[in-house]
Structure formats: structure tokens, C-alpha cells
Write a protein that holds these residues in place. Sequence first.
Motif, PDB file in Angstrom:
ATOM      1  N   THR B 200       0.941  -1.414  -0.012  1.00  0.00           N
ATOM      2  CA  THR B 200       0.253  -0.464  -0.309  1.00  0.00           C
ATOM      3  C   THR B 200       0.931   1.541  -0.305  1.00  0.00           C
ATOM      4  N   THR B 201       2.231   0.805   0.176  1.00  0.00           N
ATOM      5  CA  THR B 201       2.824   2.336  -0.164  1.00  0.00           C
ATOM      6  C   THR B 201       3.563   2.424  -0.799  1.00  0.00           C
ATOM      7  N   GLY B 202       4.279   0.772  -1.004  1.00  0.00           N
ATOM      8  CA  GLY B 202       4.931   1.245  -2.374  1.00  0.00           C
ATOM      9  C   GLY B 202       6.649   1.316  -1.933  1.00  0.00           C
ATOM     10  N   GLN B 203       6.912   1.182  -1.075  1.00  0.00           N
ATOM     11  CA  GLN B 203       7.834   1.012  -0.528  1.00  0.00           C
ATOM     12  C   GLN B 203       8.699  -0.561   0.659  1.00  0.00           C
ATOM     13  N   THR B 204       9.966  -0.685   0.144  1.00  0.00           N
ATOM     14  CA  THR B 204       9.862  -2.196   0.218  1.00  0.00           C
ATOM     15  C   THR B 204      10.265  -1.745   2.702  1.00  0.00           C
ATOM     16  N   ASN B 205       9.984  -2.608   2.843  1.00  0.00           N
ATOM     17  CA  ASN B 205      11.054  -2.383   4.134  1.00  0.00           C
ATOM     18  C   ASN B 205      11.937  -1.696   4.446  1.00  0.00           C
ATOM     19  N   ASP B 206      12.794  -2.495   3.594  1.00  0.00           N
ATOM     20  CA  ASP B 206      14.474  -1.912   3.508  1.00  0.00           C
ATOM     21  C   ASP B 206      14.577  -0.750   2.754  1.00  0.00           C
ATOM     22  N   ALA B 207      13.747  -0.631   2.624  1.00  0.00           N
ATOM     23  CA  ALA B 207      13.915   0.635   1.925  1.00  0.00           C
ATOM     24  C   ALA B 207      13.433   1.771   3.014  1.00  0.00           C
ATOM     25  N   TRP B 208      12.284   1.371   3.819  1.00  0.00           N
ATOM     26  CA  TRP B 208      11.852   2.587   4.231  1.00  0.00           C
ATOM     27  C   TRP B 208      13.040   2.832   5.298  1.00  0.00           C
ATOM     28  N   TRP B 209      13.583   1.545   5.526  1.00  0.00           N
ATOM     29  CA  TRP B 209      14.487   1.245   7.375  1.00  0.00           C
ATOM     30  C   TRP B 209      15.982   2.732   6.466  1.00  0.00           C
ATOM     31  N   TYR B 210      15.850   2.312   5.202  1.00  0.00           N
ATOM     32  CA  TYR B 210      17.593   3.276   4.916  1.00  0.00           C
ATOM     33  C   TYR B 210      17.206   4.691   4.629  1.00  0.00           C
ATOM     34  N   GLU B 211      15.623   4.565   4.461  1.00  0.00           N
ATOM     35  CA  GLU B 211      15.160   6.926   5.197  1.00  0.00           C
ATOM     36  C   GLU B 211      15.411   6.693   6.284  1.00  0.00           C
ATOM     37  N   ARG B 212      15.980   5.745   7.004  1.00  0.00           N
ATOM     38  CA  ARG B 212      15.813   6.616   8.256  1.00  0.00           C
ATOM     39  C   ARG B 212      17.062   6.803   8.581  1.00  0.00           C
ATOM     40  N   ASN B 213      18.042   6.366   8.219  1.00  0.00           N
ATOM     41  CA  ASN B 213      19.437   6.371   8.438  1.00  0.00           C
ATOM     42  C   ASN B 213      20.200   7.239   9.804  1.00  0.00           C
ATOM     43  N   ASP B 214      19.579   7.959   8.516  1.00  0.00           N
ATOM     44  CA  ASP B 214      19.582   9.663  10.421  1.00  0.00           C
ATOM     45  C   ASP B 214      20.028   9.530  11.746  1.00  0.00           C
ATOM     46  N   LEU B 215      18.771   8.178  11.937  1.00  0.00           N
ATOM     47  CA  LEU B 215      18.695   8.062  13.415  1.00  0.00           C
ATOM     48  C   LEU B 215      20.001   7.517  13.623  1.00  0.00           C
ATOM     49  N   TRP B 216      20.541   6.845  12.738  1.00  0.00           N
ATOM     50  CA  TRP B 216      22.542   6.195  13.537  1.00  0.00           C
ATOM     51  C   TRP B 216      23.060   7.602  13.232  1.00  0.00           C
ATOM     52  N   GLU B 217      23.023   8.396  12.405  1.00  0.00           N
ATOM     53  CA  GLU B 217      24.226   9.752  12.501  1.00  0.00           C
ATOM     54  C   GLU B 217      23.263  10.533  13.365  1.00  0.00           C
ATOM     55  N   THR B 218      22.455  10.753  13.636  1.00  0.00           N
ATOM     56  CA  THR B 218      21.992  12.290  14.335  1.00  0.00           C
ATOM     57  C   THR B 218      21.573  11.716  15.848  1.00  0.00           C
ATOM     58  N   TYR B 219      21.039  10.371  16.275  1.00  0.00           N
ATOM     59  CA  TYR B 219      20.423  10.587  17.244  1.00  0.00           C
ATOM     60  C   TYR B 219      20.639   9.201  18.400  1.00  0.00           C
ATOM     61  N   PHE B 220      21.264   7.931  17.661  1.00  0.00           N
ATOM     62  CA  PHE B 220      21.895   7.064  18.167  1.00  0.00           C
ATOM     63  C   PHE B 220      22.732   7.228  19.073  1.00  0.00           C
ATOM     64  N   ASP B 221      22.670   6.316  20.757  1.00  0.00           N
ATOM     65  CA  ASP B 221      24.249   7.134  21.530  1.00  0.00           C
ATOM     66  C   ASP B 221      24.035   5.368  21.780  1.00  0.00           C
TER      67      ASP B 221
END
Lengths: 282, 282
Positions: B200-221
Motif C-alpha cells: 500500500t505504501t509502495g515502499q519496501t521495508n528495507d527502503a523504509w529503514w534506509y530512509e531512516r539512516n539519519d537515526l544512526w548518525e544523528t540521534y543514536f547513542d
Amino acid sequence: MSERRSGEGQPDKTLALLWRNHSQPTAGDNPTDARRRGAGRRPSLTVDDVVRAGIRLADEQGLAAASMGGLAKELGVGTMTLYTYVPAKELLLDLMVDQVLGERELPGPGEPRPDDWRAQVEIYSEQTRAMFQRHLWMSQVSAIRPPVGPGMLAAREYLLSALLGAGLSPRDTNTAALAVTTYIDSAASNEAESRLVERTTGQTNDAWWYERNDLWETYFDVDQHPAMTTIWNAKGYHSNTREAVADSYRYGLDRLLDGIQAMLDPGPGQDVRADPVQGVAD
Amino acid sequence: MSERRSGEGQPDKTLALLWRNHSQPTAGDNPTDARRRGAGRRPSLTVDDVVRAGIRLADEQGLAAASMGGLAKELGVGTMTLYTYVPAKELLLDLMVDQVLGERELPGPGEPRPDDWRAQVEIYSEQTRAMFQRHLWMSQVSAIRPPVGPGMLAAREYLLSALLGAGLSPRDTNTAALAVTTYIDSAASNEAESRLVERTTGQTNDAWWYERNDLWETYFDVDQHPAMTTIWNAKGYHSNTREAVADSYRYGLDRLLDGIQAMLDPGPGQDVRADPVQGVAD
DNA sequence: TCGAATTCCCGTAGGGTATACGAGAATTCA
DNA sequence: TGAATTCTCGTATACCCTACGGGAATTCGA
């Protein structure tokens, strides 16, 4: 055609809101801070106000009551005002969920915890069950693509650390943690949803079954259901639905952890167990 | 206030519709038969027509497309016409669900089946997974208070018979069956919902995670998440989300059945296992 | 053959949802 | 004292389910 969820497509904004209270020193100015210098009208609310009100409303009157309109009325503002704080309802729900996920009191890294890994998993189980019982509406929220916020990550970290400490390999730890959360979260969610339905319909589960007594008299075919009949005649069914659910939860979790433990223990002179059936996969 | 579901309050009518194709000889005239003698305009549809169209529409365009309006358009009738066949949308959904639950090809009483009880459970697992994959919308339907129809009852009977045949007591059979269905149904539902979201979103789960790469760089401690970091560094995470879900499904089911099996086997000289933690219940 | 009874068909109306748009109000800065 | 900026929110749109009631079709009884 592809009804895209509104909050999607802006993962940066989403992450910024989820992590709004964990400002990294390197991030400099955090545009979601409650107070900011500069021109412009002062906001009358904060994001946290909106999230807290949403959780409270959902707790007290159900998830449907936490609509944008209802929420605005609760906060004494116009409906569209909320969109100043949150870009879409979907994202607001993410914020509510991560807030609740983070409520669980799970020992962080370095904090004291039981030595036994099973006792550690037990803490996760009990905290998760209690969380669902406090917020029955959580059972109505999809756990697929959960909010990637501090609350969700902390719980994941805890469960992984428990299994890693048990001696599983990194790979198996991840696999086992997924299996354990699937069981615990689903069972706790079902338990909460069951209670939620009782509340919203005003009818206990036992009363619901009683209402369907006709089934056994009119439609049930004993020959087609010998196992059910056997269990019935042996008084194997619980008289109380909630008790049955609680019993099966304990039983399933204990057996699942037994199975994991058996993979850890070398097993003193134990027989090599036959391979579980693997060939039915499609 | 208490938003009652519309289909409720008429359990007799509900049961009659669910069991419409299993007329008991004692029941005499079944008022839901497609053809009937007597006065009155001839119906242009049957209940089965409506149910089948609902399933097809939900399969192809999602559960939301199976609205009363959309369904009527699909069938070439007015929206309100459907209410001649089905008293409420909620009940129609029950009919769709029981139909699908009954699609699973599970050996009935007297029909041939594997000797090994685990292989029997495996059949339930695979049939249920396949069912969810055929009808992804099933993952969006609550499993609380399921339709008490022939499809649901046949599957329950099958799983109970498998565990009863394994040698569990009637009481334990019921408890274990609840635990096993909780695991299998929930995991299969999650698997389907995951795929549904991808569609329904037309986005694979892997693409969804990739879109959130910022998490690891910016917020992840890293300090707050040592276990996750360890697993990451050891390449313990699956590269493919779907593979991870499938692996954990297998792992969890195998361990759960291991645990049940251990309760059956006397165990050759095995140590008495320490009691699992019990004291945390509220 | 002709009411009467019965059953199915379905248009309208009402109350619910999220949110795009744009005008207006409040605040600060130059 | 404008100008820039930001928050506030009324209106309008497009869905959802279903109560109500009148009209159409069919059969039965006389």
C-alpha cells in the motif's frame, strides 16, 4: 490508488519529533524546542502537551476519541491549530506510541538487573503486559513499522542485552529476540484488546459465549469435532475466559524460554534430538 | 457512549448466517436458503455472492475498498440493497473471515495425517501462513471474538486433536493450543501485515529503514545501546527484513514446540530444571 | 383475474472522520 | 512604525455506515 500515509515521506521531521527530548549537543539549534527566540506569535501549547492529551483521551475514552477534532476540543483550541505542532495524525500516533513504549521500567545499560536471563525476560514480559493494560488502545495500533524513537529503541536494547547475556550468538540473539517479542507483544496485545472489547461493548467475554449457546445445540456436530468433545467431557476447558488467556500466556512463554534454554545448555548426556520438520516451507 | 458494534445483539441471526451452508436436518426450513417458495420479489443475489465479492475486493484493493458502497458498485446494485442480505457491515466481515478461515486444508477427523504431532502442527502453521498471504487484509481484522462459524471451529478442532494426540492432558491441550495459535496466528498476521504495508505504501521495508539512516548518525547513542552495537559490529543483523522475519518465525515455533515436547518426554536422566520465575504477576 | 401480502430494491439524509487552503491575529526586529 | 515571522482556525471536500420510508416485483387466495 496507493493510499499513502500522510506522515510518511518526511522521515527527517518524523525523527526530529520522536527524539525531541533527546537533543544531541552536536545538533545545535533544535527547531522543535518549546521556547524559541525570534519573531512570531508565541505558541500556546507544546508538542508534549498534545501527545499527553492524546494519550489521556485514548486511555479514558478510546482511541477513536483521540481524533484531531476531539483532541482540539479537549485542549481548547481549533482543530487546525494542532497541525502547527504535528504534521499529521499518523505522526501524532507515532509520538503517543513511542511515549508509551518508553514508560516501561526496564534496566538500562549499567543499571542493576537479575543475573538469570529468564528473569530478565520476565521483567520485559511483565512490564509490557502492564503497559498494554494501562493503555488498552495500544492493542489497536499496528506494530509494523513502529516509531523509531527512544522508547522503542530502549526496549529493544533491553531484550537484546538479556539474550546476548544468556550466551546466544549475536545472530541468534537477534533472531530469538524477534521471536520472543512477537510472542510477548502479541499475547499482551490480545489480552488488552480482549479487555477493551469487554469495556466498549459492556459485555464480558463469558456473557458473549453464553449468548452463543445456540451453537452447541443447533449447529455443532459432535462427529466433526471429537477433540473438542473429548476436552469438554473431561472438563478441560476453563470456566473463565480471562483465566484461560492468562494460563496460556504463562504456558507459552515458559515453553518458549525452555526451548531457548535447551539450545544453550550442552545437556548432560542428552540424546541428539531428531531434526524438527523443515520441509513444508513453500 | 458505548459504541456498540451493529452486528451484535442478534447472535441467533449471526449464527444462522455463519452456518448457512451447513443446514442441520432438524432445523427444518432454513430461512437463509438462496431459493425459497412463497410470495415476494426474487432476490438478485445470494449471501455467498456478497461474501465472495467482499473477499475478492479486499484481496485486490484492500480492506477499505470492501466498503458497503464499493461492494454495491462492484455488484451492480444500490448500497442499501446489501442490507437485505446482511444486517450490518460488521457481520459481513465475520462471514468473510470465517469463509477464509475455512479455506485452510486441514485433515478432518478420520482423514489421513502425519503420525508425528509436530508435523501436524507444522501443517497448521503452513496453511495459516499461506492463508494470510493470500488474504493480506486478514491481518487487519481483530482476532478477538472471532466468528464462531464452521471455518473457525474446524481449525480449532484440528489443532486440539494434534496436541491431544501428542499425549497432553485435556486441560493442557487446551492451554497449549491457545499458546500455539497465539504464536502462529500472530506471527503469520504480522508477516502479512508487513507485506501489506509494503504494497500500500509502495515502499519496501528495507527502503523504509534506509530512509531512516539519519537515526544512526544523528540521534543514536552508542553508550545507551551496547547490545545493539555489539550485534551490529558482529554483523548479526539480517540484511533483508523479510528474511529476518522468516528466520525468527521458524526459530520461535521450533523452540516453542521443543518446550512442549520436553514436557511430554520423561527425559533420560535429565536434571530437574529450576522453576521458572513466577512471582512477578500483579 | 384481481387485490393483498410479502419481499426485495434503493435514494436521501445525517453524523462521523482527516486535512488543504487561506485569511487573520500576535509578536519581534529593524 | 512598518515588515517579517509564526501561530490560529473557519470553511470546504471527500469519504464512511446505516435509519427511514416509498416504490417495484412476485405470488397467493378468492
